[in-house]
Write a protein that holds these residues in place. Structure first.
Motif, PDB file in Angstrom:
ATOM      1  N   TYR A   6     -26.315  23.170  33.622  1.00  0.00           N
ATOM      2  CA  TYR A   6     -27.205  23.114  32.471  1.00  0.00           C
ATOM      3  C   TYR A   6     -27.969  24.618  32.234  1.00  0.00           C
ATOM      4  CZ  TYR A   6     -26.544  18.000  32.787  1.00  0.00           C
ATOM      5  OH  TYR A   6     -26.182  16.917  32.664  1.00  0.00           O
ATOM      6  N   TRP A  55     -35.212  24.404  24.789  1.00  0.00           N
ATOM      7  CA  TRP A  55     -34.076  23.431  24.695  1.00  0.00           C
ATOM      8  C   TRP A  55     -33.176  23.315  25.857  1.00  0.00           C
ATOM      9  CZ3 TRP A  55     -34.963  20.288  20.776  1.00  0.00           C
ATOM     10  CH2 TRP A  55     -35.415  20.546  19.612  1.00  0.00           C
ATOM     11  N   GLU A  57     -29.384  22.765  27.423  1.00  0.00           N
ATOM     12  CA  GLU A  57     -27.871  22.590  26.890  1.00  0.00           C
ATOM     13  C   GLU A  57     -27.170  22.484  27.991  1.00  0.00           C
ATOM     14  OE1 GLU A  57     -27.584  26.242  24.578  1.00  0.00           O
ATOM     15  OE2 GLU A  57     -28.212  25.421  22.852  1.00  0.00           O
ATOM     16  N   ARG A  69     -22.725  27.770  22.180  1.00  0.00           N
ATOM     17  CA  ARG A  69     -23.733  27.032  21.952  1.00  0.00           C
ATOM     18  C   ARG A  69     -23.530  25.489  21.775  1.00  0.00           C
ATOM     19  NH1 ARG A  69     -28.848  29.289  19.264  1.00  0.00           N
ATOM     20  NH2 ARG A  69     -28.594  30.429  21.350  1.00  0.00           N
ATOM     21  N   ARG A  70     -24.100  24.614  22.347  1.00  0.00           N
ATOM     22  CA  ARG A  70     -23.816  23.264  22.329  1.00  0.00           C
ATOM     23  C   ARG A  70     -25.202  22.602  21.764  1.00  0.00           C
ATOM     24  NH1 ARG A  70     -19.703  21.170  25.470  1.00  0.00           N
ATOM     25  NH2 ARG A  70     -20.670  19.228  25.213  1.00  0.00           N
ATOM     26  N   ARG A  71     -25.215  21.407  21.344  1.00  0.00           N
ATOM     27  CA  ARG A  71     -26.232  20.684  20.732  1.00  0.00           C
ATOM     28  C   ARG A  71     -27.170  20.518  21.879  1.00  0.00           C
ATOM     29  NH1 ARG A  71     -26.952  15.699  22.037  1.00  0.00           N
ATOM     30  NH2 ARG A  71     -25.136  14.312  22.834  1.00  0.00           N
ATOM     31  N   PRO A  72     -28.472  20.552  21.698  1.00  0.00           N
ATOM     32  CA  PRO A  72     -29.584  20.287  22.781  1.00  0.00           C
ATOM     33  C   PRO A  72     -29.462  18.801  23.014  1.00  0.00           C
ATOM     34  CG  PRO A  72     -30.545  21.504  20.891  1.00  0.00           C
ATOM     35  CD  PRO A  72     -28.994  20.976  20.341  1.00  0.00           C
ATOM     36  N   CYS A  75     -35.388  18.641  25.781  1.00  0.00           N
ATOM     37  CA  CYS A  75     -36.665  19.728  25.168  1.00  0.00           C
ATOM     38  C   CYS A  75     -37.768  19.519  26.133  1.00  0.00           C
ATOM     39  CB  CYS A  75     -36.860  19.387  23.785  1.00  0.00           C
ATOM     40  SG  CYS A  75     -37.518  18.129  23.362  1.00  0.00           S
TER      41      CYS A  75
END
Length: 159
Positions: A6, A55, A57, A69-72, A75
């Motif tokens: 991560y 965030w 990821e 870049r992936r979706r979060p 957070c």
């Protein structure tokens, strides 16, 4: 290194819509029958360059070896509070959320440690947070990390 597999990236006030989604997910886990229509106004009012957002990821590279870049999936949003006893300003965790499919991997603990490091560098002497009494998993995490109950926020519905 954040947590193996991560990464943490900085957010900004431009991430308001995504933060609203995460806040709704957080609260719906505990209160599924609520609509939380107030959250966009609340986030509009308090999210700023002075209330940092990060965030989480999944770390993943595309076929060329470049970061993708992936979706979060988690957070951390910090703000400020004032100690009721001595009046000192200190950092406060507004929101900490990890997607249920990624829990129990150390992400929540790593986010709290990140918040503590940020607050220490800023010169804060404490870090505060509010947690719902029904959220026993979060309470257990915070207690394990050394947090203790300082006050009880009590409410009475006035129907």
């Amino acid at each position: 290194m954040f947590v193996p597999g991560y990464r943490l990236r900085n957010g900004s006030p431009l991430d308001r819509p995504q933060l609203v989604k995460f806040a709704r997910r957080t609260y719906r886990e505990l209160y599924p029958d609520q609509d939380f229509a107030h959250l966009p106004r609340l986030i509009e009012q308090y999210l700023s360059a002075k209330t940092p957002l990060w965030w989480v990821e999944a770390q993943h590279d595309d076929e060329g070896g470049f970061p993708h870049r992936r979706r979060p999936l988690g957070c951390l949003w910090l703000g400020n509070a004032v100690d009721q006893i001595d009046g000192d300003r200190h950092a406060h965790i507004f929101l900490l959320y990890v997607d249920p499919d990624h829990r129990r991997r150390g992400i929540g603990s790593a986010l709290v440690h990140h918040a503590e490091t940020w607050a220490r560098r800023r010169g804060d002497r404490q870090l505060g947070l509010q947690v719902f009494a029904e959220n026993q998993r979060a309470i257990h995490l915070y207690e394990k990390l050394g947090y203790r109950t300082f006050s009880h926020w009590m409410v009475k519905p006035l129907d």
